[in-house]
Design an enzyme around this catalytic site. Structure first.
Site, PDB file in Angstrom:
ATOM      1  CB  CYS A 343      -0.924   0.002   1.221  1.00  0.00           C
ATOM      2  SG  CYS A 343      -1.974   1.477   1.314  1.00  0.00           S
ATOM      3  CB  CYS A 346      -0.760   2.519   4.231  1.00  0.00           C
ATOM      4  SG  CYS A 346      -2.522   2.339   3.931  1.00  0.00           S
ATOM      5  CG  ASP A 347       3.144   0.638   4.418  1.00  0.00           C
ATOM      6  OD1 ASP A 347       2.562   1.054   5.430  1.00  0.00           O
ATOM      7  OD2 ASP A 347       3.105  -0.547   4.051  1.00  0.00           O
TER       8      ASP A 347
END
Length: 518
Positions: A343, A346-347
């Protein structure tokens, strides 16, 4: 801090709590302590049942616990749960009061078999869209158990701790110094990981096998195809059950949805909530957070669930969708959460100013590379084929970015690590058959979806990709088993198509049932 519209919403949500909920704030000299205190006081002002208490316990960063009728629930927030985590706090309050959507009796039976006393921590980012699902699921597990503890930790406030633990992605679930889960996970997956790690309490009651009875139709899968199939089946007057790890399926992870006809714009979580509400408006027995362990029988199918429950049916509809495809190379699984990620949204922030790779040249891969280019020092995109598969408008945008390079005709052969984190990637030039290595800080895998057909692969015919082969009406090679959505050979994996396919197989199954009866 809270705007007027949110305050009014909270007043409605907390109108019937029925229990006293205390937000117990630890003492801290952190610069954000006042901001957290203001947030908690604003929330408490929306209900006479919510209070802010100040503890003498000291914390280096803002931190508070939830108490229900004076009892410590084990739910802790370390940091200010704003952004996407604000919903985790609100749901935590509701759940601590016994309100909202809670694990059913079958799941509670499993949860209570976990040994007591375990401390669980989930490291999150406030910009992460997957983190709240993990935080909320673990909070529900802790509340149902009664003797566990779970702390949400805002990674932005504990950078030294992240470095010490080699955390490079969120959400990361830790017990002690051991990573037990990284990335997307639902309650069923997290419970299974806790069971694997902790085992069962010596004093736990023996699991009771529960036969849920016989159904006309059982649908496996809670995405667009599964929900559609269940609704169409029950509307035909058939006794229907739906089994799902999570309602919404992959839709839960979808950001913007602009091609669902008649809906100009929505997002995955909102659409999933609508699925849930529509489904539960009918007398469908919804068995969420379950996995199918086995399917036996021919005329009547007996389905065994990982919860110890079982049920049987005349008609089985498989709508299990697909999951993110992994590379399947050495080092990949070992470094998930420690440099291997799925992701970018997200990361990505954890790789600010660093060098990363994106593997996959389709739309998702190119979009990920474009997003990461705004955060990272350098992005290298790898594609197996000799040219990118993405839409040309995306390719043009990617090629215009100065810190992006593209390597085509590249077969990834392994993820390289130093035992603690990713340090590079090995690949082969397919034309020259030469081997290469590149130094990297992270690798984002974006190579599409893999069908979730394992539960029926020995019962029905599948193609070389694992997709269930269906005819024009959704029938499989096995009488009485139907399939719909992304798990099948039906082309174009789209929400609107999956919905239609779910309706179609339900109508086909009903039609076949009527012909058989006559």
């Amino acid at each position: 801090m809270l705007d007027a519209s949110i305050v009014e919403q909270l007043k409605g949500l907390f109108a019937q709590l029925g229990k006293r909920i205390d937000l117990q704030l630890d003492a801290s000299e952190h610069s954000k302590q006042g901001e957290l205190l203001q947030m908690l006081e604003d929330i408490a002002a929306t209900s006479a049942d919510i209070n802010v208490l100040k503890s003498q316990q000291k914390s280096p960063v803002p931190r508070f616990s939830l108490l229900s009728d004076g009892k410590d629930t084990g739910v802790v927030f370390q940091g200010i749960p704003g952004g996407h985590e604000f919903s985790s706090l609100i749901l935590g309050i509701l759940n601590a009061a016994g309100k909202g959507k809670l694990p059913d009796a079958g799941l509670v039976q499993r949860i209570k078999r976990l040994p007591a006393g375990t401390e669980i921590r989930t490291y999150i980012s406030l910009s992460c869209e997957n983190c709240p699902d993990v935080v909320q699921a673990l909070n529900q597990i802790v509340l149902a158990h009664g003797s566990l503890r779970h702390t949400m930790v805002d990674g932005g406030l504990v950078s030294e701790e992240l470095e010490k633990l080699n955390i490079q992605g969120v959400p990361s679930v830790m017990i002690g110094d051991e990573l037990i889960s990284s990335g997307r996970a639902n309650l069923a997956e997290l419970l299974a990981k806790l069971e694997q790690k902790l085992g069962q309490s010596e004093n736990a009651a023996k699991p009771v096998a529960l036969d849920l009875g016989h159904y006309d139709v059982v649908v496996v899968g809670g995405g667009p195809a599964g929900v559609s199939a269940a609704i169409y089946s029950v509307r035909k007057g058939l006794k229907t059950a739906l089994i799902a790890e999570k309602l919404g399926g992959q839709v839960q992870e979808t950001k913007g949805i602009e091609n669902l006809i008649s809906v100009v714009y929505t997002e995955g979580p909102q659409l999933s909530d609508s699925f849930d509400k529509h489904l539960r408006s009918y007398p469908v027995d919804v068995l969420e957070h379950r996995r199918v362990s086995s399917i036996e029988g021919e005329q009547v199918r007996k389905i065994q669930l990982d919860s110890g429950e079982s049920l049987s049916c005349d008609t089985l509809i498989v709508a299990t969708g697909a999951k993110w495809r992994e590379l399947g190379v050495p080092g990949e699984k070992e470094y998930i959460g420690r440099g291997v990620a799925f992701c970018p949204h997200c990361d990505g922030p954890y790789y600010k100013g660093k060098r990363v790779a994106v593997v996959g040249g389709g739309n998702s891969g190119v979009e990920a590379a474009i997003d990461l280019a705004g955060i990272c020092k350098e992005v290298v995109l790898f594609e197996y084929l000799d040219q990118l598969k993405a839409d040309q408008v995306l390719v043009n945008k990617l090629q215009s970015l100065p810190n992006v390079s593209i390597v085509t005709g590249a077969k990834t052969t392994s993820v390289l690590g130093n035992g603690e984190k990713v340090v590079g990637l090995a690949y082969q030039n397919r034309q020259a058959s030469t081997d290469h290595e590149i130094d990297l800080d992270g690798i984002f895998v974006q190579i599409g979806l893999s069908p979730n057909s394992a539960i029926v692969k020995d019962l029905v015919e599948v193609n070389k990709f694992g997709e269930i082969i269906v005819d024009l009406k959704g029938r499989t090679s096995s009488p009485g088993i139907y399939a719909a959505g992304d798990v099948t050979t039906v082309p174009f994996k789209q929400i609107v198509i999956a919905m239609g396919e779910g309706a179609k197989v339900a109508l086909t199954a009903f039609e076949d049932r009527m012909h058989k009866a006559n």
